[in-house]
Design an enzyme around this catalytic site. Sequence first.
Site, PDB file in Angstrom:
ATOM      1  N   LYS A 233       0.822  -1.220   0.000  1.00  0.00           N
ATOM      2  CA  LYS A 233       0.000   0.000   0.000  1.00  0.00           C
ATOM      3  C   LYS A 233       0.855   1.268   0.000  1.00  0.00           C
ATOM      4  O   LYS A 233       2.064   1.219   0.299  1.00  0.00           O
ATOM      5  CB  LYS A 233      -0.934  -0.031   1.212  1.00  0.00           C
ATOM      6  CG  LYS A 233      -1.991  -1.156   1.143  1.00  0.00           C
ATOM      7  CD  LYS A 233      -2.933  -1.109   2.351  1.00  0.00           C
ATOM      8  CE  LYS A 233      -3.996  -2.200   2.250  1.00  0.00           C
ATOM      9  NZ  LYS A 233      -4.941  -2.154   3.404  1.00  0.00           N
TER      10      LYS A 233
ATOM     11  N   TYR B 170     -12.269  -2.083  -3.893  1.00  0.00           N
ATOM     12  CA  TYR B 170     -12.802  -2.165  -2.524  1.00  0.00           C
ATOM     13  C   TYR B 170     -14.331  -2.033  -2.495  1.00  0.00           C
ATOM     14  O   TYR B 170     -14.894  -1.637  -1.472  1.00  0.00           O
ATOM     15  CB  TYR B 170     -12.158  -1.094  -1.642  1.00  0.00           C
ATOM     16  CG  TYR B 170     -10.797  -1.480  -1.094  1.00  0.00           C
ATOM     17  CD1 TYR B 170     -10.641  -2.608  -0.277  1.00  0.00           C
ATOM     18  CD2 TYR B 170      -9.665  -0.702  -1.353  1.00  0.00           C
ATOM     19  CE1 TYR B 170      -9.408  -2.960   0.251  1.00  0.00           C
ATOM     20  CE2 TYR B 170      -8.416  -1.049  -0.822  1.00  0.00           C
ATOM     21  CZ  TYR B 170      -8.301  -2.180  -0.020  1.00  0.00           C
ATOM     22  OH  TYR B 170      -7.076  -2.520   0.514  1.00  0.00           O
TER      23      TYR B 170
ATOM     24  N   ASN C 233      -2.003   0.397   6.732  1.00  0.00           N
ATOM     25  CA  ASN C 233      -1.472  -0.843   7.298  1.00  0.00           C
ATOM     26  C   ASN C 233      -0.615  -1.636   6.307  1.00  0.00           C
ATOM     27  O   ASN C 233      -0.483  -2.849   6.409  1.00  0.00           O
ATOM     28  CB  ASN C 233      -2.597  -1.673   7.911  1.00  0.00           C
ATOM     29  CG  ASN C 233      -3.666  -2.036   6.903  1.00  0.00           C
ATOM     30  OD1 ASN C 233      -3.527  -1.752   5.716  1.00  0.00           O
ATOM     31  ND2 ASN C 233      -4.724  -2.671   7.370  1.00  0.00           N
TER      32      ASN C 233
ATOM     33  N   HIS D  33      -2.177  -5.349   1.559  1.00  0.00           N
ATOM     34  CA  HIS D  33      -3.482  -5.994   1.374  1.00  0.00           C
ATOM     35  C   HIS D  33      -3.240  -7.449   1.012  1.00  0.00           C
ATOM     36  O   HIS D  33      -2.286  -7.760   0.295  1.00  0.00           O
ATOM     37  CB  HIS D  33      -4.265  -5.344   0.225  1.00  0.00           C
ATOM     38  CG  HIS D  33      -5.394  -6.214  -0.265  1.00  0.00           C
ATOM     39  ND1 HIS D  33      -6.625  -6.222   0.329  1.00  0.00           N
ATOM     40  CD2 HIS D  33      -5.440  -7.155  -1.243  1.00  0.00           C
ATOM     41  CE1 HIS D  33      -7.395  -7.129  -0.280  1.00  0.00           C
ATOM     42  NE2 HIS D  33      -6.698  -7.700  -1.241  1.00  0.00           N
TER      43      HIS D  33
ATOM     44  N   GLU E 239      -9.763 -10.959  -7.411  1.00  0.00           N
ATOM     45  CA  GLU E 239      -8.826  -9.834  -7.257  1.00  0.00           C
ATOM     46  C   GLU E 239      -7.635  -9.961  -8.219  1.00  0.00           C
ATOM     47  O   GLU E 239      -7.151  -8.965  -8.757  1.00  0.00           O
ATOM     48  CB  GLU E 239      -8.337  -9.770  -5.805  1.00  0.00           C
ATOM     49  CG  GLU E 239      -9.460  -9.381  -4.846  1.00  0.00           C
ATOM     50  CD  GLU E 239      -9.008  -9.311  -3.397  1.00  0.00           C
ATOM     51  OE1 GLU E 239      -7.841  -9.636  -3.090  1.00  0.00           O
ATOM     52  OE2 GLU E 239      -9.833  -8.904  -2.562  1.00  0.00           O
TER      53      GLU E 239
HETATM   54  P1  RTP Z   1      -7.088  -5.807   3.333  1.00  0.00           P
HETATM   55  O1  RTP Z   1      -8.449  -6.132   2.725  1.00  0.00           O
HETATM   56  O2  RTP Z   1      -6.548  -4.483   2.887  1.00  0.00           O
HETATM   57  O3  RTP Z   1      -6.114  -6.927   3.161  1.00  0.00           O
HETATM   58  O4  RTP Z   1      -7.257  -5.679   4.919  1.00  0.00           O
HETATM   59  P2  RTP Z   1      -8.099  -6.570   5.903  1.00  0.00           P
HETATM   60  O5  RTP Z   1      -8.765  -7.681   5.158  1.00  0.00           O
HETATM   61  O6  RTP Z   1      -7.205  -6.934   7.035  1.00  0.00           O
HETATM   62  O7  RTP Z   1      -9.170  -5.526   6.421  1.00  0.00           O
HETATM   63  P3  RTP Z   1     -10.604  -5.149   5.796  1.00  0.00           P
HETATM   64  O8  RTP Z   1     -11.609  -5.262   6.895  1.00  0.00           O
HETATM   65  O9  RTP Z   1     -10.848  -5.894   4.528  1.00  0.00           O
HETATM   66  O10 RTP Z   1     -10.438  -3.604   5.485  1.00  0.00           O
HETATM   67  C1  RTP Z   1      -9.838  -3.161   4.300  1.00  0.00           C
HETATM   68  C2  RTP Z   1      -8.904  -2.029   4.600  1.00  0.00           C
HETATM   69  O11 RTP Z   1      -9.655  -0.872   4.976  1.00  0.00           O
HETATM   70  C3  RTP Z   1      -8.884  -0.094   5.890  1.00  0.00           C
HETATM   71  N1  RTP Z   1      -9.617   0.035   7.139  1.00  0.00           N
HETATM   72  N2  RTP Z   1      -9.741   1.166   7.769  1.00  0.00           N
HETATM   73  N3  RTP Z   1     -10.419   3.206   9.604  1.00  0.00           N
HETATM   74  C4  RTP Z   1     -10.805   1.950   9.841  1.00  0.00           C
HETATM   75  O12 RTP Z   1     -11.434   1.636  10.830  1.00  0.00           O
HETATM   76  C5  RTP Z   1     -10.453   0.932   8.862  1.00  0.00           C
HETATM   77  N4  RTP Z   1     -10.790  -0.343   8.925  1.00  0.00           N
HETATM   78  C6  RTP Z   1     -10.246  -0.912   7.815  1.00  0.00           C
HETATM   79  C7  RTP Z   1      -7.562  -0.822   6.105  1.00  0.00           C
HETATM   80  O13 RTP Z   1      -6.608  -0.310   5.162  1.00  0.00           O
HETATM   81  C8  RTP Z   1      -7.950  -2.240   5.782  1.00  0.00           C
HETATM   82  O14 RTP Z   1      -6.814  -3.005   5.472  1.00  0.00           O
HETATM   83 MG    MG Z   2      -9.907  -7.403   3.408  1.00  0.00          MG
END
Ligand code: RTP
Ligand code: MG
Length: 137
Positions: A9, A49, A112, A115, A126
């Site tokens: 990212k 997304y 973070n 992804h 994806e």
């Molecule tokens: P990713 O899809 O990016 O691999 O991350 P993940 O599965 O661990 O988390 P996900 O729930 O799918 O959320 C996608 C991305 O959105 C951002 N995020 N921001 N501000 C917030 O509370 C928040 N929560 C999620 C993060 O960049 C997250 O990786």
């Molecule tokens: Mg995710």
Amino acid sequence: MERTLSIIKPDAVERNFVGQIISRFEAQGLRPVAMRMMHLSQKEAEGFYAVHSERPFFKDLVSFMTRSPVVVMVLEGEGAVARNREIMGATNPENAAEGTIRKDFAKNIEENSVHGSDSPENAAIEIAYFFRSTEIC
Ligand code: RTP
Ligand code: MG
């Protein structure tokens, strides 16, 4: 062998961590088989997304993901989807295990660093979002 989509990212590319992050995947059994650096457009980030479009953080997430370049990769290995998620660590770096990418590089729950696809079904979708089959080596 399984494949998953990985994105380094903007926060990690900006801080020059691309090589260190790819090394972690290589050292832990995942092999890059397709790779591209690109600056996502708003449309590309929103489409990628789309599952999060109703979430309160969606607008911020799209703005973050489009602010500077990312590296998109296909990683291949045994159980690649789950393996990648282990190597990445929890979404929020405060909850990420020691030795994970997010523990060591992420700035916060949004910025973070990486992804990773969350299921083999989503990995296939994806991967196809970013790569033609002829671009996967
Ligand atoms: P990713 O899809 O990016 O691999 O991350 P993940 O599965 O661990 O988390 P996900 O729930 O799918 O959320 C996608 C991305 O959105 C951002 N995020 N921001 N501000 C917030 O509370 C928040 N929560 C999620 C993060 O960049 C997250 O990786
Ligand atoms: Mg995710």
